[in-house]
Every structure is written in structure tokens, then in C-alpha cells.
Design an enzyme around this catalytic site. Sequence first.
Site, PDB file in Angstrom:
ATOM      1  N   ASN A  67       0.691  -1.151   0.024  1.00 32.42           N
ATOM      2  CA  ASN A  67      -0.036   0.002   0.039  1.00 32.42           C
ATOM      3  C   ASN A  67       0.842   1.076   0.246  1.00 32.42           C
ATOM      4  O   ASN A  67       1.706   1.284   1.044  1.00 32.42           O
ATOM      5  CB  ASN A  67      -0.742   0.007   1.321  1.00 32.42           C
ATOM      6  CG  ASN A  67      -1.864   1.086   1.190  1.00 32.42           C
ATOM      7  OD1 ASN A  67      -1.589   2.264   1.049  1.00 32.42           O
ATOM      8  ND2 ASN A  67      -3.207   0.723   1.697  1.00 32.42           N
ATOM      9  N   ARG A 122       4.716  18.323   1.336  1.00 30.75           N
ATOM     10  CA  ARG A 122       5.563  19.201   1.026  1.00 30.75           C
ATOM     11  C   ARG A 122       5.142  19.798  -0.254  1.00 30.75           C
ATOM     12  O   ARG A 122       5.500  21.146  -0.786  1.00 30.75           O
ATOM     13  CB  ARG A 122       6.885  18.686   0.705  1.00 30.75           C
ATOM     14  CG  ARG A 122       7.951  19.848   0.347  1.00 30.75           C
ATOM     15  CD  ARG A 122       8.356  20.984   1.598  1.00 30.75           C
ATOM     16  NE  ARG A 122       9.317  21.888   1.450  1.00 30.75           N
ATOM     17  CZ  ARG A 122      10.498  21.634   1.738  1.00 30.75           C
ATOM     18  NH1 ARG A 122      10.905  20.642   2.295  1.00 30.75           N
ATOM     19  NH2 ARG A 122      11.630  22.375   1.349  1.00 30.75           N
ATOM     20  N   HIS A 165      -5.868   3.639  -1.607  1.00 25.80           N
ATOM     21  CA  HIS A 165      -6.997   3.988  -1.018  1.00 25.80           C
ATOM     22  C   HIS A 165      -7.287   5.345  -1.113  1.00 25.80           C
ATOM     23  O   HIS A 165      -6.732   6.500  -0.557  1.00 25.80           O
ATOM     24  CB  HIS A 165      -7.129   3.767   0.579  1.00 25.80           C
ATOM     25  CG  HIS A 165      -8.309   3.894   1.160  1.00 25.80           C
ATOM     26  ND1 HIS A 165      -8.731   3.078   2.019  1.00 25.80           N
ATOM     27  CD2 HIS A 165      -9.433   4.642   1.004  1.00 25.80           C
ATOM     28  CE1 HIS A 165      -9.973   3.492   2.560  1.00 25.80           C
ATOM     29  NE2 HIS A 165     -10.265   4.559   1.761  1.00 25.80           N
ATOM     30  N   ARG A 202      -9.026   8.518  -0.961  1.00 24.36           N
ATOM     31  CA  ARG A 202     -10.123   8.931  -0.455  1.00 24.36           C
ATOM     32  C   ARG A 202     -10.370  10.343  -1.014  1.00 24.36           C
ATOM     33  O   ARG A 202      -9.839  10.969  -1.609  1.00 24.36           O
ATOM     34  CB  ARG A 202      -9.778   9.346   1.252  1.00 24.36           C
ATOM     35  CG  ARG A 202      -9.332   8.131   1.949  1.00 24.36           C
ATOM     36  CD  ARG A 202      -8.945   8.142   3.497  1.00 24.36           C
ATOM     37  NE  ARG A 202      -8.675   7.158   4.059  1.00 24.36           N
ATOM     38  CZ  ARG A 202      -9.421   6.309   4.741  1.00 24.36           C
ATOM     39  NH1 ARG A 202     -10.927   6.876   4.605  1.00 24.36           N
ATOM     40  NH2 ARG A 202      -9.428   5.337   5.331  1.00 24.36           N
ATOM     41  N   HIS A 261      -3.994  11.647   0.749  1.00 23.34           N
ATOM     42  CA  HIS A 261      -2.798  10.847   0.199  1.00 23.34           C
ATOM     43  C   HIS A 261      -2.835  10.718  -1.239  1.00 23.34           C
ATOM     44  O   HIS A 261      -2.491  11.347  -2.143  1.00 23.34           O
ATOM     45  CB  HIS A 261      -2.461   9.750   1.241  1.00 23.34           C
ATOM     46  CG  HIS A 261      -3.734   8.913   1.727  1.00 23.34           C
ATOM     47  ND1 HIS A 261      -4.652   8.329   0.811  1.00 23.34           N
ATOM     48  CD2 HIS A 261      -4.305   8.582   2.953  1.00 23.34           C
ATOM     49  CE1 HIS A 261      -5.321   7.609   1.480  1.00 23.34           C
ATOM     50  NE2 HIS A 261      -5.318   7.866   2.992  1.00 23.34           N
ATOM     51  N   GLU A 266      -8.915   0.054  -3.088  1.00 25.02           N
ATOM     52  CA  GLU A 266      -9.712   0.100  -2.020  1.00 25.02           C
ATOM     53  C   GLU A 266     -10.510   1.309  -1.515  1.00 25.02           C
ATOM     54  O   GLU A 266      -9.758   2.458  -1.768  1.00 25.02           O
ATOM     55  CB  GLU A 266      -9.109  -0.393  -0.727  1.00 25.02           C
ATOM     56  CG  GLU A 266      -7.830   0.542  -0.217  1.00 25.02           C
ATOM     57  CD  GLU A 266      -7.348  -0.502   0.968  1.00 25.02           C
ATOM     58  OE1 GLU A 266      -7.381  -1.619   1.049  1.00 25.02           O
ATOM     59  OE2 GLU A 266      -6.651   0.367   1.960  1.00 25.02           O
ATOM     60  N   THR A 271      -8.438   6.015   9.413  1.00 26.23           N
ATOM     61  CA  THR A 271      -8.039   4.935   8.830  1.00 26.23           C
ATOM     62  C   THR A 271      -9.241   3.882   8.906  1.00 26.23           C
ATOM     63  O   THR A 271      -9.790   3.913   9.793  1.00 26.23           O
ATOM     64  CB  THR A 271      -6.611   4.319   9.416  1.00 26.23           C
ATOM     65  OG1 THR A 271      -6.386   3.050   8.732  1.00 26.23           O
ATOM     66  CG2 THR A 271      -6.813   3.761  10.993  1.00 26.23           C
ATOM     67  N   HIS A 281      -4.027  -4.481   7.794  1.00 29.10           N
ATOM     68  CA  HIS A 281      -3.982  -3.428   8.694  1.00 29.10           C
ATOM     69  C   HIS A 281      -2.996  -3.810   9.927  1.00 29.10           C
ATOM     70  O   HIS A 281      -3.368  -4.782  10.952  1.00 29.10           O
ATOM     71  CB  HIS A 281      -5.526  -3.184   9.666  1.00 29.10           C
ATOM     72  CG  HIS A 281      -5.673  -1.956  10.152  1.00 29.10           C
ATOM     73  ND1 HIS A 281      -6.137  -0.750   9.188  1.00 29.10           N
ATOM     74  CD2 HIS A 281      -5.397  -1.491  11.360  1.00 29.10           C
ATOM     75  CE1 HIS A 281      -6.323   0.045  10.216  1.00 29.10           C
ATOM     76  NE2 HIS A 281      -5.846  -0.312  11.357  1.00 29.10           N
ATOM     77  N   ASP A 282      -2.065  -3.286  10.105  1.00 29.74           N
ATOM     78  CA  ASP A 282      -0.991  -3.074  11.526  1.00 29.74           C
ATOM     79  C   ASP A 282      -0.347  -4.663  11.318  1.00 29.74           C
ATOM     80  O   ASP A 282       0.373  -4.917  12.107  1.00 29.74           O
ATOM     81  CB  ASP A 282      -1.800  -3.106  12.628  1.00 29.74           C
ATOM     82  CG  ASP A 282      -2.272  -1.614  12.781  1.00 29.74           C
ATOM     83  OD1 ASP A 282      -1.830  -0.799  12.131  1.00 29.74           O
ATOM     84  OD2 ASP A 282      -3.075  -1.556  13.850  1.00 29.74           O
ATOM     85  N   GLY A 290       0.994  -1.498   4.296  1.00 28.51           N
ATOM     86  CA  GLY A 290       1.486   0.037   4.040  1.00 28.51           C
ATOM     87  C   GLY A 290       2.189   0.570   5.111  1.00 28.51           C
ATOM     88  O   GLY A 290       3.558   0.785   4.889  1.00 28.51           O
TER      89      GLY A 290
END
Length: 238
Positions: free
Chosen positions: A8, A19, A44, A46, A51, A71, A101, A191-192, A214
Site C-alpha cells: 500500500n 511538501r 486507497h 479518499r 494521500h 480500496e 484509517t 491492517h497493522d 502499507g
Amino acid sequence: MATKLSVNVNKIATLRNARGGDVPNVVQVAKDCETFGADGITIHPRPDERHITTQDVYDLKKVVTTEYNIEGYPDERFLQLCKETLPEQATLVPDPPHVLTSNAGWDTIKQQDFLKEVIAKLKSWGIRTSIFIETDVELIEHAATTGVDRIELYTGPYAEEYAANKIEAVAPYVKAAQRAHDLGLGINAGHDLSLENLKFFKQSLVQLDEVSIGHALISDALYYGLENTVHMYKRLLD
């Protein structure tokens, strides 16, 4: 069974956006990850573009040669992006746009009709579908009736409990994966997941098709370098 690693690249886009400009370059990082052995690239996009931007979705489509996984919450914008870029996989997550998240799975009972409609549309475009879900076996059984191809198990709770008791932490996932497999569903996870907890998770879930990682992977790359980090994660899955 070898489990695929999808990287990810959201965090690369987060750093770039902090920046402005195009450093680091999301497209180049995605290409590098594939060169270093990643089996796929996950994004992802959004709505607030904090991002991954809409332009990133189209730019990455031009260069990703492995598996492109988009996703997100399946609103009109998300579905239009999928229709126009035709990723190999669309992973549906239930989170609204403002959350930090994805941290919960679908209620496949209450949202059954909605999911059926969205999944049918995506599959009509030739896109493999996956839904983000927790380890509740009843919800997984209802997921199977939506027409979805795979589930993505939300592994946040596993990661949180791993240090205290990894056997207890993984037990619900083993049960959930077995039921999903019996129902004919493919199994993804995310996830994690990290260098610390990934190997045990993979060893425990023999049916695991793919992991999407990710935050931990990109963070580890700051210390170990991107190429070495991708190799490290791949070794844990092999």
C-alpha cells in the site's frame, strides 16, 4: 501456498503531499516495489485526497504490471474510478470519508442489499471483489451470499493482542478463515501487519491468499531501505 504481498503506497503520497510537488514520486515507488518483488500495489483514494489523489489512480494504472488493488468506500466517485481504470481487485471498506484509517468491517447483514448491488456492478466490469470484514463467522457467512470473491480480514485486533498472547490473538482469524474457505471465499488480510507479527499470522492461516501492508512496511523502509524491506516481508510470507 505462497501468500502474495500487495504494498500500500498511501504513505508515500502522504509524505509527498506534506511538501507539495512530486517528491517522493508515488509512481516510481510503486514501480520499484514491483521490481523488488511485490506482487501488487494497493491504494486507497479518499475523497479529500489527503494521500492518494485522483490523478494518482490513473497514473498508477499506466505502470502497475502486477496486481492493482483499489480500496475504498463504494460511493459514486469510487465506482467511477474503478470503471475507468479496471483494477484487478476492488476492496470495499465501510468507513466514511472523514475517518483516519479503516478500523471496522462491513455489517453484511444490514448492508447485504447494498453490497450485492455494488459487487454485481464491479464484477460486470471484470473486477475481482473483496470486502473488509471482521472475524464474526455469521457476518462472513452473509458475505458469501453477496457474490463477493474474497474477504479481507481486518487484522487490527490481532496486531494489538499479538505481544500479550499470539495464540489467542490469532485464534478468531483461524476460525474465520476456515469458514470463509469452506464457503468458497478467497482470503486477504490487512491492517497493522508488520515484520513482528506477519510470519505467525501466515503460518496460522494456511488459506491466506494476499496481505496488503502499507504503514509498517513504509516505516520499516526508512531504516532498512525499500528494496531490503520488501524482501524481508516476502521472506516472511514464503
